[in-house]
Write a protein that holds these residues in place. Structure first.
Motif, short mmCIF file in Angstrom:
data_model
loop_
_atom_site.label_atom_id
_atom_site.label_comp_id
_atom_site.label_asym_id
_atom_site.label_seq_id
_atom_site.Cartn_x
_atom_site.Cartn_y
_atom_site.Cartn_z
N LEU A 58 0.83 -1.20 0.00
CA LEU A 58 0.00 0.00 0.00
C LEU A 58 0.86 1.26 0.00
CD1 LEU A 58 -2.91 -1.01 2.39
CD2 LEU A 58 -2.93 -0.86 -0.11
N ASN A 59 2.01 1.22 0.68
CA ASN A 59 2.93 2.35 0.65
C ASN A 59 3.47 2.57 -0.75
OD1 ASN A 59 2.72 3.18 3.31
ND2 ASN A 59 4.34 1.82 4.01
N GLU A 60 3.73 1.49 -1.48
CA GLU A 60 4.18 1.60 -2.87
C GLU A 60 3.09 2.26 -3.72
OE1 GLU A 60 5.32 -2.30 -4.17
OE2 GLU A 60 7.08 -2.35 -2.86
N ARG A 61 1.84 1.85 -3.53
CA ARG A 61 0.74 2.46 -4.27
C ARG A 61 0.61 3.93 -3.88
NH1 ARG A 61 1.28 -2.18 -5.47
NH2 ARG A 61 2.87 -1.12 -6.69
N GLY A 62 0.81 4.24 -2.61
CA GLY A 62 0.74 5.63 -2.15
C GLY A 62 1.76 6.50 -2.86
N ALA A 63 2.94 5.96 -3.10
CA ALA A 63 3.99 6.71 -3.80
C ALA A 63 3.59 6.97 -5.25
CB ALA A 63 5.31 5.94 -3.74
N GLU A 64 2.66 6.17 -5.78
CA GLU A 64 2.18 6.34 -7.15
C GLU A 64 0.94 7.24 -7.20
OE1 GLU A 64 1.45 2.32 -8.33
OE2 GLU A 64 3.58 1.83 -8.44
#
Length: 46
Positions: free
Chosen positions: A10-16
């Protein structure tokens, strides 16, 4: 799924640019709903 693995994803998606709307644990893992701006919508004044 492991909580730390879900949090990392989810943190990776947040960065996107994705924002988590809901996240809940269920019998078969986590269910999450995310949203993000597409950048294709323009303000009415443009």
């Amino acid at each position: 799924e492991d909580y730390d693995e879900v949090r990392r994803a989810l943190n990776e998606r947040g960065a996107e640019g994705w924002e988590v709307i809901t996240a809940e644990a269920g019998d078969y893992g986590y269910t999450t709903f995310l949203k993000r701006e597409t950048g294709t919508m323009k303000a009415a004044s443009e």
